[in-house]
Motif scaffolding. Sequence first.
Motif, PDB file in Angstrom:
ATOM      1  N   GLU A  37       0.797  -1.324   0.091  1.00 41.67           N
ATOM      2  CA  GLU A  37      -0.027   0.061   0.056  1.00 41.67           C
ATOM      3  C   GLU A  37       0.794   1.304   0.205  1.00 41.67           C
ATOM      4  O   GLU A  37       0.623   2.177  -0.788  1.00 41.67           O
ATOM      5  N   VAL A  38       1.725   1.262   0.733  1.00 39.66           N
ATOM      6  CA  VAL A  38       2.513   2.527   0.766  1.00 39.66           C
ATOM      7  C   VAL A  38       3.379   2.791  -0.481  1.00 39.66           C
ATOM      8  O   VAL A  38       3.677   3.991  -0.888  1.00 39.66           O
ATOM      9  N   PRO A  42      -0.136   5.801  -2.859  1.00 37.06           N
ATOM     10  CA  PRO A  42       0.251   6.858  -1.817  1.00 37.06           C
ATOM     11  C   PRO A  42      -0.855   7.992  -1.967  1.00 37.06           C
ATOM     12  O   PRO A  42      -0.304   8.881  -1.172  1.00 37.06           O
ATOM     13  N   THR A  87       2.888  -0.791  12.531  1.00 36.07           N
ATOM     14  CA  THR A  87       1.870  -0.204  12.003  1.00 36.07           C
ATOM     15  C   THR A  87       0.670  -1.178  11.647  1.00 36.07           C
ATOM     16  O   THR A  87       1.083  -2.525  11.128  1.00 36.07           O
ATOM     17  N   THR A 100      -0.526   5.024   4.746  1.00 34.50           N
ATOM     18  CA  THR A 100       0.203   5.932   4.212  1.00 34.50           C
ATOM     19  C   THR A 100      -0.058   7.098   4.913  1.00 34.50           C
ATOM     20  O   THR A 100       0.955   7.980   5.358  1.00 34.50           O
ATOM     21  N   ARG A 104       2.168   9.342   7.721  1.00 34.52           N
ATOM     22  CA  ARG A 104       2.573  10.823   7.182  1.00 34.52           C
ATOM     23  C   ARG A 104       2.244  11.689   8.614  1.00 34.52           C
ATOM     24  O   ARG A 104       2.912  12.399   9.115  1.00 34.52           O
ATOM     25  N   ILE A 123       7.344  -1.117   7.762  1.00 35.25           N
ATOM     26  CA  ILE A 123       6.210  -0.091   6.922  1.00 35.25           C
ATOM     27  C   ILE A 123       6.780   1.177   6.852  1.00 35.25           C
ATOM     28  O   ILE A 123       6.641   1.766   5.773  1.00 35.25           O
ATOM     29  N   PHE A 127       7.900   3.588   3.936  1.00 33.87           N
ATOM     30  CA  PHE A 127       7.371   4.787   3.712  1.00 33.87           C
ATOM     31  C   PHE A 127       8.425   5.806   3.341  1.00 33.87           C
ATOM     32  O   PHE A 127       8.297   6.826   2.466  1.00 33.87           O
TER      33      PHE A 127
END
Length: 153
Positions: A37-38, A42, A87, A100, A104, A123, A127
């Motif tokens: 996913e990361v 994004p 995570t 994501t 952040r 994870i 990122f």
Amino acid sequence: MTDPTGPTRYAFEYPDEAGHPDEKGALSQDQAVLIDEVIDDPHAPAFDFQVVNDEKLGIYDGIVGDREVAGLTYDVAGDDRLVLLATLVFPEFRKQGIATELIRRVLDDVRVQGKTVTIMCPIVRTFIEHNPEYADLIDPEHPGVTQGHTHLS
């Protein structure tokens, strides 16, 4: 569902103090999904969620309404550093940009606090590799997991 005991596509190297005898740790299937996913997704999540820092428990919770959908656990290492541990995004909320955006927002909060991070979560490491504007937050003396979303065959 894939076999969670089988090899993943990724390998990360951990510092000696992480407790992995070979200094390497295989990722779980859940971790691999969030890393994908990361890397691949994004964009911002399809819906808004709140991030709440529960300092007593050491977790940044991602919350939609009254439901926890994600979390990023941490330990406090002195007055100026957090150790980012893991995570998690609940399965029904994956592949929507939650991981994501959670990472952040956590890193933005760390920056506002003037702290650095040690990364034990692969994870978060992935990122930052894909968002180098956050690399300055990594504590140079205690970086944690070394780079590498090395693809395994």
